[in-house]
Scaffold this motif. Structure first.
Motif, PDB file in Angstrom:
ATOM      1  N   LYS A  56       4.946 -10.084  14.218  1.00 30.69           N
ATOM      2  CA  LYS A  56       3.953 -10.598  14.933  1.00 30.69           C
ATOM      3  C   LYS A  56       2.659 -10.129  14.430  1.00 30.69           C
ATOM      4  CE  LYS A  56       4.277  -7.103  18.507  1.00 30.69           C
ATOM      5  NZ  LYS A  56       4.576  -6.954  19.960  1.00 30.69           N
ATOM      6  N   ILE A  57       1.728 -10.590  14.883  1.00 35.49           N
ATOM      7  CA  ILE A  57       0.069 -10.531  14.540  1.00 35.49           C
ATOM      8  C   ILE A  57      -0.031  -9.179  15.392  1.00 35.49           C
ATOM      9  CG2 ILE A  57      -2.289 -11.089  14.752  1.00 35.49           C
ATOM     10  CD1 ILE A  57      -1.399 -14.045  14.102  1.00 35.49           C
ATOM     11  N   ARG A  58      -0.620  -8.092  14.859  1.00 33.48           N
ATOM     12  CA  ARG A  58      -0.967  -7.045  15.456  1.00 33.48           C
ATOM     13  C   ARG A  58      -2.223  -7.079  16.264  1.00 33.48           C
ATOM     14  NH1 ARG A  58      -1.016  -2.082  11.382  1.00 33.48           N
ATOM     15  NH2 ARG A  58      -1.104  -1.095  13.243  1.00 33.48           N
ATOM     16  N   SER A  59      -2.180  -6.162  17.508  1.00 26.32           N
ATOM     17  CA  SER A  59      -3.283  -6.185  18.354  1.00 26.32           C
ATOM     18  C   SER A  59      -4.569  -6.126  17.763  1.00 26.32           C
ATOM     19  CB  SER A  59      -3.046  -5.356  19.383  1.00 26.32           C
ATOM     20  OG  SER A  59      -2.932  -3.997  19.122  1.00 26.32           O
ATOM     21  N   GLU A  60      -4.837  -5.441  16.662  1.00 29.24           N
ATOM     22  CA  GLU A  60      -6.099  -5.180  16.210  1.00 29.24           C
ATOM     23  C   GLU A  60      -6.010  -5.472  14.667  1.00 29.24           C
ATOM     24  OE1 GLU A  60      -5.905  -0.827  17.231  1.00 29.24           O
ATOM     25  OE2 GLU A  60      -7.395  -1.111  18.680  1.00 29.24           O
ATOM     26  N   GLY A  61      -7.079  -5.619  14.024  1.00 29.04           N
ATOM     27  CA  GLY A  61      -7.563  -5.610  12.782  1.00 29.04           C
ATOM     28  C   GLY A  61      -7.489  -4.653  11.908  1.00 29.04           C
ATOM     29  N   THR A  62      -7.230  -4.408  10.694  1.00 30.09           N
ATOM     30  CA  THR A  62      -7.097  -3.132   9.794  1.00 30.09           C
ATOM     31  C   THR A  62      -8.023  -3.388   8.468  1.00 30.09           C
ATOM     32  OG1 THR A  62      -4.930  -3.970   8.771  1.00 30.09           O
ATOM     33  CG2 THR A  62      -4.845  -2.430  10.610  1.00 30.09           C
ATOM     34  N   ILE A  63      -8.391  -2.176   8.201  1.00 31.23           N
ATOM     35  CA  ILE A  63      -9.230  -2.025   6.958  1.00 31.23           C
ATOM     36  C   ILE A  63      -8.642  -1.063   5.913  1.00 31.23           C
ATOM     37  CG2 ILE A  63     -11.605  -1.484   6.020  1.00 31.23           C
ATOM     38  CD1 ILE A  63     -12.898  -3.068   8.266  1.00 31.23           C
ATOM     39  N   TYR A  64      -8.073  -1.269   4.856  1.00 33.54           N
ATOM     40  CA  TYR A  64      -7.793  -0.356   4.146  1.00 33.54           C
ATOM     41  C   TYR A  64      -8.735  -0.130   2.871  1.00 33.54           C
ATOM     42  CZ  TYR A  64      -3.033  -0.613   6.076  1.00 33.54           C
ATOM     43  OH  TYR A  64      -1.923  -0.655   6.998  1.00 33.54           O
ATOM     44  N   THR A  65      -9.040   1.207   2.479  1.00 39.38           N
ATOM     45  CA  THR A  65     -10.149   1.398   1.464  1.00 39.38           C
ATOM     46  C   THR A  65      -9.295   2.360   0.423  1.00 39.38           C
ATOM     47  OG1 THR A  65     -11.805   1.113   3.030  1.00 39.38           O
ATOM     48  CG2 THR A  65     -12.272   2.267   0.781  1.00 39.38           C
ATOM     49  N   ILE A 105     -10.657  -9.455   0.305  1.00 41.07           N
ATOM     50  CA  ILE A 105     -10.917  -8.226  -0.525  1.00 41.07           C
ATOM     51  C   ILE A 105     -12.153  -8.017  -1.081  1.00 41.07           C
ATOM     52  CG2 ILE A 105      -9.803  -7.093  -2.716  1.00 41.07           C
ATOM     53  CD1 ILE A 105      -7.252  -8.605  -2.132  1.00 41.07           C
ATOM     54  N   ASN A 106     -12.766  -6.841  -1.099  1.00 39.44           N
ATOM     55  CA  ASN A 106     -13.910  -6.515  -1.520  1.00 39.44           C
ATOM     56  C   ASN A 106     -14.034  -5.436  -2.741  1.00 39.44           C
ATOM     57  OD1 ASN A 106     -16.873  -6.302  -1.762  1.00 39.44           O
ATOM     58  ND2 ASN A 106     -17.157  -5.177  -0.022  1.00 39.44           N
ATOM     59  N   ILE A 107     -14.718  -5.849  -3.636  1.00 41.53           N
ATOM     60  CA  ILE A 107     -14.899  -4.584  -4.774  1.00 41.53           C
ATOM     61  C   ILE A 107     -16.334  -4.411  -5.031  1.00 41.53           C
ATOM     62  CG2 ILE A 107     -14.614  -3.782  -7.136  1.00 41.53           C
ATOM     63  CD1 ILE A 107     -12.212  -5.940  -7.215  1.00 41.53           C
ATOM     64  N   PRO A 108     -17.189  -3.712  -4.051  1.00 44.01           N
ATOM     65  CA  PRO A 108     -18.740  -3.540  -3.969  1.00 44.01           C
ATOM     66  C   PRO A 108     -19.171  -3.316  -5.303  1.00 44.01           C
ATOM     67  CG  PRO A 108     -17.477  -1.561  -3.034  1.00 44.01           C
ATOM     68  CD  PRO A 108     -16.581  -2.503  -3.322  1.00 44.01           C
ATOM     69  N   GLU A 109     -18.468  -2.688  -6.377  1.00 44.90           N
ATOM     70  CA  GLU A 109     -19.064  -2.218  -7.628  1.00 44.90           C
ATOM     71  C   GLU A 109     -19.447  -3.411  -8.444  1.00 44.90           C
ATOM     72  OE1 GLU A 109     -17.118   1.380  -6.121  1.00 44.90           O
ATOM     73  OE2 GLU A 109     -16.620  -0.726  -6.339  1.00 44.90           O
ATOM     74  N   ILE A 126     -13.733   2.410  -9.117  1.00 45.03           N
ATOM     75  CA  ILE A 126     -14.312   1.391  -8.383  1.00 45.03           C
ATOM     76  C   ILE A 126     -13.664   1.527  -6.962  1.00 45.03           C
ATOM     77  CG2 ILE A 126     -14.193  -0.628 -10.208  1.00 45.03           C
ATOM     78  CD1 ILE A 126     -11.544  -1.347  -9.192  1.00 45.03           C
ATOM     79  N   THR A 127     -13.859   0.717  -5.964  1.00 42.17           N
ATOM     80  CA  THR A 127     -13.543   0.691  -4.551  1.00 42.17           C
ATOM     81  C   THR A 127     -12.861  -0.590  -4.129  1.00 42.17           C
ATOM     82  OG1 THR A 127     -15.068   2.573  -4.260  1.00 42.17           O
ATOM     83  CG2 THR A 127     -14.104   1.453  -1.989  1.00 42.17           C
ATOM     84  N   ILE A 128     -11.678  -0.402  -3.674  1.00 47.70           N
ATOM     85  CA  ILE A 128     -11.237  -1.754  -3.129  1.00 47.70           C
ATOM     86  C   ILE A 128     -10.860  -1.599  -1.658  1.00 47.70           C
ATOM     87  CG2 ILE A 128      -9.089  -3.198  -3.254  1.00 47.70           C
ATOM     88  CD1 ILE A 128      -8.883  -2.220  -6.070  1.00 47.70           C
ATOM     89  N   THR A 129     -11.377  -2.519  -1.056  1.00 45.53           N
ATOM     90  CA  THR A 129     -11.351  -2.643   0.430  1.00 45.53           C
ATOM     91  C   THR A 129     -10.464  -4.060   1.220  1.00 45.53           C
ATOM     92  OG1 THR A 129     -13.352  -1.423   0.567  1.00 45.53           O
ATOM     93  CG2 THR A 129     -12.628  -2.636   2.789  1.00 45.53           C
TER      94      THR A 129
END
Length: 481
Positions: free
Chosen positions: A84-93, A114-118, A201-204
């Motif tokens: 099921k869809i979780r009660s909260e969103g998640t951000i992995y970095t 997905i975000n790659i700020p560099e 790089i950073t992957i989010t």
């Protein structure tokens, strides 16, 4: 228990799936795959879709689907969450610093961006995907390269900027062209997982549904990996189909105001300072944290990059309480050791069973678990009491008595014996997690009390003036010239 066994039966681990697949090489019916004929959207012929139910370690159950058309060669793969869809969103970095980081497993749901700020690169939500960090970068390169010949003719500026991204990603994964031969390819094969990538790089991963995952290495204390959760907005709930698009305008406005306040709470403040150990400049970071069923607190962290000195401290972010608070917790098993505990710098800590008494100010302010604070007490006592200064002159009997005390403290740290933990805080800024919240905890007693004059004096409250700052009281009707 029966439900857990049923889940493991329908969603075996990947290792079990591999074993069953090898065992079913001769008998295809024994393979843990479902095959369905499907229409190929490229040529209109019939292809085959294969589905596999499996579970990802430290994550959840998923459905992996793969399509291939033997007529035109078109293939595709996709992953969907089976939960099921979780009660909260998640951000992995994750920080990609060496080649081993390219092998981290990555699960992307349909709602994940997905975000790659560099590279100032943002990938909007797309189809679900089970891959690695390197596989993700290769997919990005392939997708961006498709229209490059056309862009070179129609918009050379866009072509140049996109080509810079493609070349940068190729350098990271060390993707040589097909015509490169000889020494370069030999050196590429010799690269190890510890070798640094050419560009860090950073992957989010930002997933409002909470169904994405980015692998950590070793444990969740991986220094290059981070995960945090957040409350979804009304708009995100609408995109996930969890809320009606015709929400009340007032409710939306209230939610936006709440999100704005939460955004302020997420801000991290930085203050320059001087390291107390090496005297070089450093940065102290401060963040406001809201503890459930308690109050707002301020967490401060200091880290010197020159000498490695680290320190953290916690302060109350609310007004001074009128009453003091005494918390008594009866610890019966190891589950109690995982409770979150906030010990302010004005709180004393005691365990009567082993005659442990820590006066206010000892250890400073700490926000950790019960097990964590007991470990800190043990380390402080073992490292500083008998290993510092002229400890060699301590009486033999005193040393034996202290060793016996450490043995009992070790038993308490492992919950081998039941014990009582008491936090006595005149400022009421300390807290122990209630495992039964919002209901009362049967193993915990909280008592409030009025502070004595001496306690107010020690805290500097007797001389605190909150009225008539000028020191002169002017009566009504008096004119002061």
């Amino acid at each position: 228990m029966a439900q857990s066994e049923e889940k493991s039966e329908h969603f075996p681990s990947i290792a079990d799936v591999v074993d069953k697949t090898h065992a079913g090489d001769e008998d295809t019916s024994a393979r843990p795959l479902e095959e369905i004929e499907s229409l190929c959207m490229q040529c209109g012929e019939q292809g085959v879709t294969r589905m596999m139910l499996t579970s990802i370690p430290f994550f959840r159950e998923v459905i992996v689907m793969s399509f291939r058309c033997e007529h035109c060669g078109h293939s595709n793969n996709e992953i969907q969450s089976a939960g099921k869809i979780r009660s909260e969103g998640t951000i992995y970095t994750v920080k990609v610093l060496n080649r081993g980081d390219l092998d981290r497993q990555l699960i992307r749901s349909e709602a994940c961006s997905i975000n790659i700020p560099e590279f100032q690169l943002v990938l909007p939500p797309s189809r679900g995907q089970l891959t690695t960090v390197e596989g993700l970068l290769r997919d990005i390169i392939a997708d961006l390269s498709v229209q490059q010949p056309l862009r070179r003719i129609q918009d050379e500026n866009a072509y140049t900027k996109i080509q810079e991204i493609i070349d940068g990603l190729k350098e990271i994964i060390d993707d040589d062209d097909d015509d490169d031969e000889g020494k370069d390819k030999h050196e590429k094969r010799e690269l190890s997982n510890e070798d640094p990538v050419t560009r860090a790089i950073t992957i989010t991963l930002d997933d409002p549904s909470g169904n994405s995952f980015l692998e950590f290495v070793g444990s969740m204390s991986d220094l290059k990996w981070n995960m945090r959760t957040y409350e979804r907005s009304v708009e995100q709930n609408q995109q996930l189909g969890l809320a009606s698009p015709t929400e009340d305008a007032e409710e939306n406005a209230a939610d936006e105001a709440e999100q704005k306040i939460e955004g302020l709470n997420e801000e991290v403040f930085e203050f320059p300072g001087i390291c107390s150990r090496c005297g070089r400049p450093l940065v102290t970071r401060m963040k406001k944290v809201s503890i459930p069923y308690f109050k707002d607190t301020l967490i401060m962290s200091t880290n010197c990059e020159e000498c490695g000195y680290r320190d953290n401290e916690i302060k109350s972010g609310s007004a001074i309480s009128e009453l003091g608070k005494k918390i008594t917790l009866n610890v019966e098993d190891r589950d109690d050791l995982s409770r979150d505990i906030l010990k302010s710098d004005t709180s004393g800590l005691s365990i009567p069973e082993i005659d442990l008494v820590l006066h206010p100010g000892t250890l400073g302010g700490r926000f950790t678990t019960l097990e964590g604070i007991l470990n800190q007490v043990y380390e402080e006592l073992t490292e500083k009491v008998f290993n510092a200064g002229d400890s060699g002159v301590i009486d033999v009997d005193d040393r034996a008595e202290f060793q016996e005390f450490l043995r009992k403290l070790k038993q308490v740290m492992n919950a081998e014996i039941p014990f009582t933990l008491i936090l006595d805080d005149p400022m009421a800024n300390s807290h122990i997690q209630n495992l039964y919240a919002p209901d009362p905890d049967p193993n915990m007693e909280i008592v409030t009390y009025e502070r004595t004059w001496q306690q107010n004096e020690d805290l500097g409250l007797n001389d605190m003036n909150v009225e008539s700052y000028g020191g002169d009281d002017t009566k009504d009707g008096d004119i002061k010239s």
